[in-house]
Design a protein around this motif. Structure first.
Motif, PDB file in Angstrom:
ATOM      1  N   VAL A  98       0.845  -1.199   0.000  1.00  9.20           N
ATOM      2  CA  VAL A  98       0.000   0.000   0.000  1.00  9.20           C
ATOM      3  C   VAL A  98       0.875   1.243   0.000  1.00  9.20           C
ATOM      4  N   PHE A  99       1.901   1.260   0.843  1.00  9.40           N
ATOM      5  CA  PHE A  99       2.769   2.438   0.916  1.00  9.40           C
ATOM      6  C   PHE A  99       3.624   2.589  -0.338  1.00  9.40           C
ATOM      7  N   ASP A 100       3.957   1.511  -1.011  1.00  8.74           N
ATOM      8  CA  ASP A 100       4.626   1.613  -2.309  1.00  8.74           C
ATOM      9  C   ASP A 100       3.726   2.328  -3.304  1.00  8.74           C
ATOM     10  N   ALA A 101       2.445   1.991  -3.293  1.00 10.10           N
ATOM     11  CA  ALA A 101       1.475   2.646  -4.181  1.00 10.10           C
ATOM     12  C   ALA A 101       1.308   4.119  -3.805  1.00 10.10           C
ATOM     13  N   ILE A 102       1.334   4.425  -2.518  1.00 10.03           N
ATOM     14  CA  ILE A 102       1.216   5.813  -2.056  1.00 10.03           C
ATOM     15  C   ILE A 102       2.373   6.645  -2.589  1.00 10.03           C
ATOM     16  N   ARG A 103       3.560   6.075  -2.606  1.00 10.89           N
ATOM     17  CA  ARG A 103       4.724   6.804  -3.111  1.00 10.89           C
ATOM     18  C   ARG A 103       4.610   7.101  -4.602  1.00 10.89           C
ATOM     19  N   GLN A 104       3.837   6.304  -5.321  1.00  9.40           N
ATOM     20  CA  GLN A 104       3.726   6.464  -6.769  1.00  9.40           C
ATOM     21  C   GLN A 104       2.554   7.338  -7.196  1.00  9.40           C
ATOM     22  N   THR A 105       1.533   7.459  -6.366  1.00 10.53           N
ATOM     23  CA  THR A 105       0.323   8.178  -6.750  1.00 10.53           C
ATOM     24  C   THR A 105      -0.029   9.230  -5.711  1.00 10.53           C
ATOM     25  N   GLN A 106      -0.051  10.479  -6.145  1.00 10.00           N
ATOM     26  CA  GLN A 106      -0.398  11.567  -5.240  1.00 10.00           C
ATOM     27  C   GLN A 106      -1.889  11.525  -4.949  1.00 10.00           C
ATOM     28  N   GLY A 107      -2.254  11.722  -3.696  1.00  9.83           N
ATOM     29  CA  GLY A 107      -3.663  11.702  -3.321  1.00  9.83           C
ATOM     30  C   GLY A 107      -3.839  11.854  -1.829  1.00  9.83           C
TER      31      GLY A 107
END
Length: 89
Positions: A37-46
């Motif tokens: 989940v945190f890997d995805a957070i690093r890739q997508t601003q939101g």
């Protein structure tokens, strides 16, 4: 509701992470899912809302806590420290 309003004001997408979908009975699997989940957070601003977080992060000093949940909470804290400032948790 506040997260939705915040996301709207900032013109960012709102992502809701349901913790019930992350927590498993197998040791280490929950923390691994959390890292994804945190890997995805690093890739997508939101704006990211961790729903039902209070079940995980109640009181760290409780004597009746479960060791695995404490490790998951520590993993969450460590991952959140590495999150870019452009992401809102």
């Amino acid at each position: 509701m506040t997260a939705s309003a915040l996301a709207g004001e900032l013109h960012l997408p709102l992502f809701t992470i349901m913790l019930e979908g992350l927590i498993t009975k197998f040791m280490g699997e929950t923390a691994a899912k959390l890292r994804l989940v945190f890997d995805a957070i690093r890739q997508t601003q939101g704006v990211y809302l961790f729903d039902e977080f209070d079940a995980l992060g109640a009181h760290r000093s409780q004597s009746n806590d479960v060791g695995e949940i404490r490790r998951v909470l520590n993993s969450f804290c460590n991952c959140s420290k590495k999150t870019p400032r452009s992401a809102l948790l």
